[in-house]
Each structure stands twice: as C-alpha cells, then as structure tokens.
Design an enzyme around this catalytic site. Structure first.
Site, PDB file in Angstrom:
ATOM      1  N   ASP A   1       6.513   1.615   6.555  1.00 54.30           N
ATOM      2  CA  ASP A   1       5.123   1.144   6.392  1.00 54.30           C
ATOM      3  C   ASP A   1       4.398   1.990   5.351  1.00 54.30           C
ATOM      4  O   ASP A   1       3.711   2.914   5.704  1.00 54.30           O
ATOM      5  CB  ASP A   1       4.410   1.177   7.743  1.00 54.30           C
ATOM      6  CG  ASP A   1       3.019   0.592   7.694  1.00 54.30           C
ATOM      7  OD1 ASP A   1       2.701  -0.097   6.709  1.00 54.30           O
ATOM      8  OD2 ASP A   1       2.240   0.838   8.628  1.00 54.30           O
TER       9      ASP A   1
ATOM     10  N   GLU B   1      -5.214   1.060   2.807  1.00 52.62           N
ATOM     11  CA  GLU B   1      -4.891   0.022   3.789  1.00 52.62           C
ATOM     12  C   GLU B   1      -4.969   0.585   5.194  1.00 52.62           C
ATOM     13  O   GLU B   1      -5.457  -0.050   6.109  1.00 52.62           O
ATOM     14  CB  GLU B   1      -3.483  -0.532   3.536  1.00 52.62           C
ATOM     15  CG  GLU B   1      -3.228  -1.897   4.194  1.00 52.62           C
ATOM     16  CD  GLU B   1      -2.738  -1.799   5.620  1.00 52.62           C
ATOM     17  OE1 GLU B   1      -2.786  -2.821   6.332  1.00 52.62           O
ATOM     18  OE2 GLU B   1      -2.310  -0.714   6.055  1.00 52.62           O
ATOM     19  N   GLU B   2      -4.501   1.825   5.348  1.00 46.58           N
ATOM     20  CA  GLU B   2      -4.435   2.429   6.677  1.00 46.58           C
ATOM     21  C   GLU B   2      -5.786   3.000   7.114  1.00 46.58           C
ATOM     22  O   GLU B   2      -5.969   3.314   8.285  1.00 46.58           O
ATOM     23  CB  GLU B   2      -3.370   3.536   6.711  1.00 46.58           C
ATOM     24  CG  GLU B   2      -1.958   3.063   6.364  1.00 46.58           C
ATOM     25  CD  GLU B   2      -1.323   2.219   7.466  1.00 46.58           C
ATOM     26  OE1 GLU B   2      -2.019   1.860   8.412  1.00 46.58           O
ATOM     27  OE2 GLU B   2      -0.113   1.932   7.350  1.00 46.58           O
TER      28      GLU B   2
ATOM     29  N   GLU C   1       4.715  -5.775   4.288  1.00 49.82           N
ATOM     30  CA  GLU C   1       4.468  -5.081   5.568  1.00 49.82           C
ATOM     31  C   GLU C   1       5.672  -5.250   6.494  1.00 49.82           C
ATOM     32  O   GLU C   1       6.382  -6.256   6.426  1.00 49.82           O
ATOM     33  CB  GLU C   1       3.221  -5.663   6.250  1.00 49.82           C
ATOM     34  CG  GLU C   1       1.902  -5.285   5.587  1.00 49.82           C
ATOM     35  CD  GLU C   1       1.494  -3.840   5.827  1.00 49.82           C
ATOM     36  OE1 GLU C   1       2.181  -3.131   6.597  1.00 49.82           O
ATOM     37  OE2 GLU C   1       0.509  -3.409   5.224  1.00 49.82           O
TER      38      GLU C   1
ATOM     39  N   ASP D   1      -0.631   4.283   0.700  1.00 52.10           N
ATOM     40  CA  ASP D   1      -1.188   5.259   1.636  1.00 52.10           C
ATOM     41  C   ASP D   1      -0.459   5.144   2.979  1.00 52.10           C
ATOM     42  O   ASP D   1       0.107   4.098   3.317  1.00 52.10           O
ATOM     43  CB  ASP D   1      -2.710   5.079   1.807  1.00 52.10           C
ATOM     44  CG  ASP D   1      -3.103   3.744   2.400  1.00 52.10           C
ATOM     45  OD1 ASP D   1      -2.474   2.721   2.051  1.00 52.10           O
ATOM     46  OD2 ASP D   1      -4.036   3.704   3.224  1.00 52.10           O
TER      47      ASP D   1
ATOM     48  N   HIS E   1       0.843  -1.197   0.000  1.00 52.79           N
ATOM     49  CA  HIS E   1       0.000   0.000   0.000  1.00 52.79           C
ATOM     50  C   HIS E   1       0.875   1.242   0.000  1.00 52.79           C
ATOM     51  O   HIS E   1       1.920   1.270   0.661  1.00 52.79           O
ATOM     52  CB  HIS E   1      -0.960   0.009   1.192  1.00 52.79           C
ATOM     53  CG  HIS E   1      -0.302   0.035   2.536  1.00 52.79           C
ATOM     54  ND1 HIS E   1       0.054   1.203   3.168  1.00 52.79           N
ATOM     55  CD2 HIS E   1       0.068  -0.963   3.376  1.00 52.79           C
ATOM     56  CE1 HIS E   1       0.601   0.931   4.339  1.00 52.79           C
ATOM     57  NE2 HIS E   1       0.638  -0.389   4.495  1.00 52.79           N
TER      58      HIS E   1
ATOM     59  N   HIS F   1       4.274   4.185  12.080  1.00 53.23           N
ATOM     60  CA  HIS F   1       3.198   5.047  12.601  1.00 53.23           C
ATOM     61  C   HIS F   1       3.708   6.056  13.634  1.00 53.23           C
ATOM     62  O   HIS F   1       2.915   6.753  14.262  1.00 53.23           O
ATOM     63  CB  HIS F   1       2.045   4.229  13.208  1.00 53.23           C
ATOM     64  CG  HIS F   1       1.294   3.403  12.206  1.00 53.23           C
ATOM     65  ND1 HIS F   1      -0.007   3.006  12.374  1.00 53.23           N
ATOM     66  CD2 HIS F   1       1.660   2.910  10.996  1.00 53.23           C
ATOM     67  CE1 HIS F   1      -0.411   2.289  11.338  1.00 53.23           C
ATOM     68  NE2 HIS F   1       0.596   2.210  10.486  1.00 53.23           N
TER      69      HIS F   1
END
Ligand SMILES: [Zn+2]
Length: 384
Positions: free
Chosen positions: A105, A140-141, A169, A74, A72, A357
């Site tokens: 990520d 995805e997030e 991931e 995003d 992903h 994150h």
C-alpha cells in the site's frame, strides 16, 4: 533487459515517505520517468492548517487514448520499529518476500506500474500509441486534501483529457487475482442531537431527560435496512459510532445527548435521499418533540464503473496471468477512486491486502512479477 519491479520497489521502500513527507520517493520516480521521455511535473498544494504536499504528474504521448496509472507514495507511520522483524524502510528481502512500509500500500504496485510501462515503451519504439500518465500523490493516507483531488483539477485545468484510469490500491483478500474494485460505497457522517431540560434525577417529572428520547430515535433509525442492496452493492448501512452525554454526576438529568453515526451507502442513494430518509424516521419516533441532525459535508460519494470493455480488458489480463477470474467488488472503505471517477472510468487492482498498514507489511516478490505482467498485458491490449 526488462525493468525490474522488485528493485524499483526496494528503492521506493527505502524512501521514508510517511505523510506528509515526500521522502525522496517522488524524486526517484521523476528521474526515471524523465529518462524514459515523460514530461514530469511536480506540483505542491497548500491548504490552511494542513501540511504542504508534493505531488507528481507525468505524461508521455500527445494522442488519445489516454490511460492514467494512479497511486500514492505516502505511507502510514511504521509504529514501533523495534516490533518489525525487518526494518520498515530498508527494503529487505527474505525467502522471496519483500518487507517494508508501503510494500503493498502502495509502493509495490507503483513499481509494477512503472516496470510495465518501461517494458511496454521499450517494445514500442519508446512511445505509446496514445498517451500514458502517472498521477502520483503524496497525500492519500493523511487528510487527503492536497492530493489526488487537487492534482486532477490541476491536470484538467491544463487541458488534460483522461479516458481511463487504473488505481493500484491493494484489492485482493488472499491471492493476486481474487478481486478488483469497480466502485466504492459512499460515506456520510451525521450527529443526532436531542436537548431536554436538566433537573434532579429524583424528580424526573420536573425535568425532560434527552437520553430517553435519543435511544428511542436511535432505535427507530436503525430498525429497518436503508435499502435491500443493488446489482453491484450490498445494502446501505448505518452504524452509530458514539453516544455522548458528558454527564459527570450521578444525580443530574443531563441537558443534551448526542449520537454520532456513519452511513456507507450504495447507488440507490445520494446524501440528500439519505438525509430525507433518516430525518423522516427520526421525526416519526420523536412524535413532535425536538431533535436535530447535523450532517457533515461529504467528499465520498458512491460510484460504479459499469462492467463493459474496460473492466473486461482488466479482468482478462488478470485471468491470463493468474488463472483467476476476479470478483467485481464494491466493498471496503473509500479510496482516491472517488475523486478520479468524476473524470473517467476507474478500476482498482493491486496486491494482496492482508498486511497493509500492519507491522512487517510485505509482498511476495513473485506477486510483484505477476502484477507487472498483468499491468503489461493491460497496456498492450489498451494500445493494441
Ligand atoms: Zn493506499
């Protein structure tokens, strides 16, 4: 000249692709993949009350075997940007470390996948001995309704047949090569609801306090483990996450009590078997008194990619480059692998997850080079 995963990662990090924004990240990939000879498709999905999401599917080759590299573009929001030592969307490198939202990520791994594929193609006359696809979502997030799940359905409806998938991931706790994910626990949410008869707190005999009953039922539901674990999974676990009565007074026995819970479950269970087990425990504790459990629909079922040639191919490539024999793990939260597993075996392997994150998310540039070398080995062996 080999493709440079560090420069590719920097370019991706400069695209501000916070969900649901595409931010230029998919267009960047589209241009490179088209030049490399891929057929590239941009697919936008919609859903009522959700943002439209841009996704990308790109394939080179027509024959099997067909390996899909998934990910992903995003990212989660950067939060307070003034707290970052390096701006979240600048792609700064300092002392061999690349900073930016999505560094691990998972724009870094996408850059590594891309560099590995470009090098593999260059070494093989521009075409694989089979097919390689990129399955890249922009959702995805977020709530993940317009991403991988629909992109896979779209691809399969076009007649795509996928043999294996690698999802990049972040999987490593400390060092590149620590861990791959060969499965994920399922996740199921429910709410226990007990209704009673409200009344004056000084006259409990005239009322029926649902708080008394809900704590008894909760204790019974939690008392024993749901199972004792399986070959590749920890024991299934139920956690209550909230108890709600909503009573603003001090002298009224409330009418209703609710308790929300989440179950992370292994391959001993299905949502149905868990519902049966939890409701039986609750029934026994309720002793004929009323209660009910509302179960949320779940799109996160347990899965396991059994150790075998594909898993060994991945762990062998990791061991060759890093000298580490990765642990085969099923721990942690869910990922888009839960959708991919419906179509083919899927293994997750990416970067170190320590800063994902977080403020100043970052990756060592050496890790980007090593991960590219690992993906390259996987490709070379897969298509050998
Ligand atoms: Zn991710």
């Amino acid at each position: 000249m080999p493709a440079d995963p560090i420069e590719l990662a920097r370019e991706l990090l400069r695209c501000p692709s916070v969900t649901p924004q595409e931010g230029g990240a998919l267009t960047f990939l589209e241009n490179i993949l088209e030049r490399a000879g891929f057929s590239v498709y941009r697919v936008v999905f919609s859903e009522p009350d959700a943002d439209d999401i841009d996704n990308l599917y790109a394939r080179i080759g027509t024959a099997g075997p067909h390996l899909v590299l998934a990910g992903h573009t995003d990212v989660v929001p950067p939060g307070d940007e003034t707290r970052w030592q390096h701006p979240p969307f600048a792609g700064d490198i300092a002392d061999g470390v690349l900073f930016g939202r999505g560094a691990v990520d998972m724009k870094g791994p996408i850059a590594c996948e891309l560099a590995a594929v470009l090098d593999h193609l260059a070494a093989n006359g521009g075409r694989p001995k089979g097919s390689i696809s990129f399955l890249i979502t922009g959702d995805e997030e977020g709530i993940a309704v317009n991403g991988t799940v629909k992109l896979l359905q779209w691809a399969i409806a076009r007649g795509e047949k996928i043999d294996h998938c690698i999802l990049g991931e972040p999987t490593n706790p400390k060092h590149l090569g620590d861990m791959i994910k060969i499965g994920r626990r399922g996740s199921l949410n429910g709410t226990l609801i007990v209704t009673g008869t409200p009344g004056h707190v000084a006259y409990p005999a005239l009322a029926d306090n649902p708080v008394r009953r809900i704590v008894t039922i909760m204790a019974a539901v939690m008392a024993d483990p749901l199972d004792s674990g399986s070959a590749h999974f920890d024991p299934s676990n139920l956690e209550f996450t909230s108890i709600d009565v909503g009573n603003k007074t001090v002298n009224v026995i409330p009418a209703e009590a609710r308790a929300r819970f989440n179950i992370r479950y292994n391959d001993h269970h299905t949502p149905t078997s868990l519902q049966t087990l939890v409701e039986a425990r609750a029934s026994a504790a309720a002793q004929g008194r009323h209660f009910r459990i509302e179960w949320d629909p779940s799109n996160a079922d347990v899965f396991l990619t059994r150790p075998g040639p594909f898993v060994e191919l991945v762990t062998g490539a990791i061991a060759d480059v890093t000298g580490r024999q990765p642990e085969l793990s099923t721990a942690g939260g869910t990922s888009d692998a839960r959708f991919i597993k419906d179509y083919c075996p899927v293994v997750e392997f990416g970067l170190v997850n320590a800063t994902m994150h977080k403020i100043d998310e970052n990756v060592a540039t050496d890790d980007l080079l090593a991960l590219t070398a690992i993906y390259r080995r996987i490709l070379d062996r897969y298509f050998a």
